[in-house]
Enzyme design. Structure first.
Site, short mmCIF file in Angstrom:
data_model
loop_
_atom_site.label_atom_id
_atom_site.label_comp_id
_atom_site.label_asym_id
_atom_site.label_seq_id
_atom_site.Cartn_x
_atom_site.Cartn_y
_atom_site.Cartn_z
N CYS A 25 78.33 30.47 93.38
CA CYS A 25 76.98 29.98 93.67
C CYS A 25 76.00 31.08 93.31
O CYS A 25 76.22 32.24 93.67
CB CYS A 25 76.86 29.64 95.15
SG CYS A 25 75.22 29.11 95.64
N HIS A 31 78.34 20.08 95.00
CA HIS A 31 77.91 21.41 95.43
C HIS A 31 76.41 21.41 95.74
O HIS A 31 75.96 21.92 96.77
CB HIS A 31 78.25 22.42 94.32
CG HIS A 31 77.86 23.85 94.62
ND1 HIS A 31 78.77 24.83 94.91
CD2 HIS A 31 76.64 24.44 94.65
CE1 HIS A 31 78.13 25.98 95.12
NE2 HIS A 31 76.82 25.77 94.96
N GLU A 32 75.62 20.79 94.86
CA GLU A 32 74.17 20.82 95.04
C GLU A 32 73.73 19.92 96.19
O GLU A 32 72.79 20.25 96.92
CB GLU A 32 73.46 20.43 93.74
CG GLU A 32 73.82 21.26 92.51
CD GLU A 32 73.81 22.76 92.73
OE1 GLU A 32 73.08 23.24 93.61
OE2 GLU A 32 74.56 23.48 92.04
N HIS A 85 74.00 21.79 99.26
CA HIS A 85 72.84 22.67 99.46
C HIS A 85 71.70 21.93 100.15
O HIS A 85 71.04 22.49 101.03
CB HIS A 85 72.32 23.19 98.11
CG HIS A 85 72.97 24.44 97.64
ND1 HIS A 85 72.87 25.65 98.30
CD2 HIS A 85 73.71 24.71 96.53
CE1 HIS A 85 73.53 26.59 97.63
NE2 HIS A 85 74.06 26.04 96.55
ZN ZN Z 1 75.17 26.96 95.11
#
Ligand code: ZN
Length: 136
Positions: free
Chosen positions: A85, A126-127, A130
């Site tokens: 990341c 993954h995003e 976030h």
């Molecule tokens: Zn990330």
């Protein structure tokens, strides 16, 4: 506009607020900022550039795409991944799914649903994490 990358975990561990049409510029900032980090990074969420709204960008082919308010509505074929990341040092394990369906709003804030597989699906997962304040 290219924005600096947030690296403070406390800033990144808050769930983001819903994005609206007033946040279109955030989408452009995500595209601009990803473009300059493209050699080391395949996606970003708005809170990584200091905007606590639910918006992400991810690499796709030679370009990149923005999603507002993305959510995973279906997922299948779990696997264990190792991810890095831009906001964190090193790599960490993460449970991902090979196939996902995502509901999101595009730049016109029209709702869409679309399926993704493989690498693109992994980046999107993954995003989206976030946007929920979840770090790998
Ligand atoms: Zn990330």
């Amino acid at each position: 506009m290219i924005r600096p990358i947030v690296k403070m975990p406390l800033m990144l561990q808050r769930a983001a607020e819903p994005a609206g049409p007033q946040d279109v510029e955030v989408g452009h900032d995500l595209l601009d900022t990803l473009a300059v980090h493209r050699s080391e990074c395949v996606g970003m969420a708005a809170n990584m550039i200091g905007v606590n709204k639910r918006a992400i960008v991810f690499a796709e082919g030679d370009g990149a795409r923005v999603m507002f308010n993305p959510e995973i509505v279906r997922q299948s074929q779990p696997f264990d991944a190792e991810e890095g990341c831009l906001s964190l040092e090193g790599t960490r394990p993460a449970r991902r799914y090979k196939k996902i369906a995502v509901r999101y709003q595009d730049f016109d804030f029209a709702w869409k649903e679309e399926s993704f597989t493989g690498w693109t699906a992994q980046i999107i997962q993954h995003e989206i994490d976030h946007t929920k304040g979840i770090l790998i």
